[in-house]
Design an enzyme around this catalytic site. Structure first.
Site, PDB file in Angstrom:
ATOM      1  N   TYR A 141      -5.967   7.211  -2.802  1.00 55.57           N
ATOM      2  CA  TYR A 141      -5.757   6.477  -4.054  1.00 55.57           C
ATOM      3  C   TYR A 141      -4.499   6.942  -4.781  1.00 55.57           C
ATOM      4  CZ  TYR A 141     -10.092   3.783  -4.633  1.00 55.57           C
ATOM      5  OH  TYR A 141     -11.101   2.863  -4.527  1.00 55.57           O
ATOM      6  N   LYS A 192     -13.856  11.788   8.250  1.00 53.48           N
ATOM      7  CA  LYS A 192     -13.471  11.088   9.481  1.00 53.48           C
ATOM      8  C   LYS A 192     -12.650  12.093  10.289  1.00 53.48           C
ATOM      9  CE  LYS A 192     -13.272   7.385  12.109  1.00 53.48           C
ATOM     10  NZ  LYS A 192     -14.453   6.808  12.796  1.00 53.48           N
ATOM     11  N   ASP A 224     -18.200   6.270   9.301  1.00 49.77           N
ATOM     12  CA  ASP A 224     -18.761   5.041   9.888  1.00 49.77           C
ATOM     13  C   ASP A 224     -20.270   5.214  10.127  1.00 49.77           C
ATOM     14  OD1 ASP A 224     -18.079   6.943  11.806  1.00 49.77           O
ATOM     15  OD2 ASP A 224     -17.399   5.503  13.304  1.00 49.77           O
ATOM     16  N   ASP A 248     -15.817   5.429  -2.754  1.00 49.22           N
ATOM     17  CA  ASP A 248     -15.781   4.099  -3.366  1.00 49.22           C
ATOM     18  C   ASP A 248     -16.642   3.136  -2.550  1.00 49.22           C
ATOM     19  OD1 ASP A 248     -14.826   1.949  -5.030  1.00 49.22           O
ATOM     20  OD2 ASP A 248     -13.484   1.381  -3.392  1.00 49.22           O
ATOM     21  N   ASP A 252     -20.853   1.650  -3.281  1.00 53.92           N
ATOM     22  CA  ASP A 252     -21.272   0.244  -3.389  1.00 53.92           C
ATOM     23  C   ASP A 252     -22.440  -0.043  -2.447  1.00 53.92           C
ATOM     24  OD1 ASP A 252     -19.254  -0.345  -5.258  1.00 53.92           O
ATOM     25  OD2 ASP A 252     -18.843  -2.294  -4.355  1.00 53.92           O
TER      26      ASP A 252
HETATM   27  C1  IPM Z   1     -14.881   1.894  -8.743  1.00 51.13           C
HETATM   28  C2  IPM Z   1     -13.948   0.711  -8.696  1.00 51.13           C
HETATM   29  C3  IPM Z   1     -12.528   1.207  -8.907  1.00 51.13           C
HETATM   30  C4  IPM Z   1     -12.190   2.129  -7.759  1.00 51.13           C
HETATM   31  C5  IPM Z   1     -11.468   0.106  -9.065  1.00 51.13           C
HETATM   32  C6  IPM Z   1     -11.818  -0.870 -10.159  1.00 51.13           C
HETATM   33  C7  IPM Z   1     -10.092   0.681  -9.294  1.00 51.13           C
HETATM   34  O1  IPM Z   1     -14.114   0.025  -7.507  1.00 51.13           O
HETATM   35  O2  IPM Z   1     -14.908   2.586  -9.775  1.00 51.13           O
HETATM   36  O3  IPM Z   1     -15.594   2.130  -7.770  1.00 51.13           O
HETATM   37  O4  IPM Z   1     -11.776   1.681  -6.685  1.00 51.13           O
HETATM   38  O5  IPM Z   1     -12.342   3.343  -7.938  1.00 51.13           O
HETATM   39 MG    MG Z   2     -15.749   0.712  -6.329  1.00 54.59          MG
END
Ligand code: IPM
Ligand code: MG
Length: 360
Positions: A141, A192, A224, A248, A252
């Site tokens: 990042y 990884k 993975d 990240d 999710d």
């Molecule tokens: C998160 C989001 C952010 C990230 C974006 C909005 C920059 O997806 O906080 O997980 O990638 O960190």
């Molecule tokens: Mg995110």
């Protein structure tokens, strides 16, 4: 002592969910006799509209001077075509970096009342309680060099750099081991290392750190496989520690295990324990302004703020219990609705949490 909190509602559903979280904080302040001073400011697209940049330096200074920052979400189609240097997301990345918020805690807890809301079979997710510790100020990042360059053959090439230094790995590793000690004592480090040198070093540093935590059981997993294991048998995990990008993505995935990403809070902490608190979900522009978003992730982020930055664990527990009580009552925003429940709007969910706080 009055606790200074900066509120950055942001874009999309941000203002709606922030309104509910503030209602709940006010209720808790009465109940637990805590005095808050709220200061509102802009981040993301609304900051671009207001100040021309996604995070103004004046906002950043205000945040640094506060006891904690509570955020909604950033981004939306209105700002999608801007130059990448001033996109709304840059505001979030800047505040994380400038405040040194390297430790991102993303708990994924399945409320038993929501077992049916997960797209996974309820026996796979029942009782789920995992904590993703994501490194937040390094890795690909922030790595340099980065950009899009023109090659000699006239073709463009995009490039980013995946970097981690020993000290960056060590400090996030420590966070994970310390957290595991307060939980069931297991850390799984995700990398990884079969392909990326940066994560070969990651694995080596985490392994040597483990010697200081003999009471914690350490395992390693390639990213993975971790993605697969999270949906195959998520309850094998307790604390997962990983780099910025893998964290990240995996967070999710973990969110969906709990029924909805609308339930997941997060804390981003720096070395002094100061933090930024935000829901894991984004600004959801498609449902913004309709009073249907789930405010619980932001309300639970406010609870994390009370616990980790404001030293008010009892007030945090009051909020967490109130959220449980609201789910017990059968109230559900659209994202967690299932047959037989009572559908509630954003503000009805917030009001119900306030009522549960008052009755606690
Ligand atoms: C998160 C989001 C952010 C990230 C974006 C909005 C920059 O997806 O906080 O997980 O990638 O960190
Ligand atoms: Mg995110």
């Amino acid at each position: 002592m009055t606790k200074k909190i900066v509120l950055l509602a942001g874009d999309g559903i941000g203002p709606e969910i922030m309104t509910e979280a503030v209602k709940v904080l006010k209720a808790v302040s009465e109940k637990h006799k805590i005095s808050f001073k709220f200061q509102e400011d802009f981040i993301g697209g609304c900051a671009i509209d207001e100040y021309g940049v996604p995070l103004a330096n004046s906002t950043l200074e205000k945040c640094k001077a506060a006891d904690a920052v509570l955020m909604g979400a950033v981004g939306g189609p209105k700002w999608d075509n801007l130059d990448s240097a001033i996109r709304p997301e840059k505001g979030l990345l800047k505040i994380r970096y400038e405040m040194g918020l390297y430790a991102n805690l993303r708990p994924a807890i399945l409320y038993p009342q929501l077992a049916e809301a997960s797209t996974l079979k309820s026996e796979i997710v029942a009782g789920l309680d995992i904590l993703i510790v994501r490194e937040l100020t390094g890795g690909i990042y922030f790595g340099e060099p980065r950009g899009i360059r023109l090659l000699d053959n006239g073709e463009r090439q995009g490039y980013n750099t995946y970097v981690y230094s020993e000290s960056e790995i060590e400090r996030i590793g420590r966070t994970a081991f310390e957290m595991a000690r307060k939980r069931s004592g297991k850390v799984c480090s995700v990398d990884k290392a079969n392909v990326l040198e940066a994560t070969v070093l990651w694995r080596e540093i985490i392994q040597s750190l483990a010697k200081e935590y003999p009471d914690v059981e350490l395992s390693h997993m390639y990213v993975d496989n971790a993605a697969m294991q999270l949906v195959r048998a998520p309850k094998q995990f307790d604390v997962i520690v990983t780099g910025n990008m893998f964290g990240d993505i995996l967070s999710d995935t973990a969110a969906m295990l709990t029924g909805s990403i609308g339930m997941l809070p997060s804390a981003s902490l720096n070395a002094e324990g100061k933090g930024l608190y935000e829901p894991v979900h984004g600004s959801a522009p498609d449902i913004a302004g309709q009073n249907i978003a789930n405010p619980l992730a932001t309300i639970l982020s406010a609870a994390m703020m009370l616990k980790y930055s404001l030293d008010e664990p009892e007030a945090a527990a009051t909020i967490e219990n109130a959220v449980g009580a609201v789910l017990d009552q059968g109230l559900r925003s659209a994202d967690i609705y299932s047959e037989g429940a009572t559908k509630a709007t954003t503000s009805e969910m917030g009001d119900a949490v306030v009522a549960a706080v008052n009755n606690a």
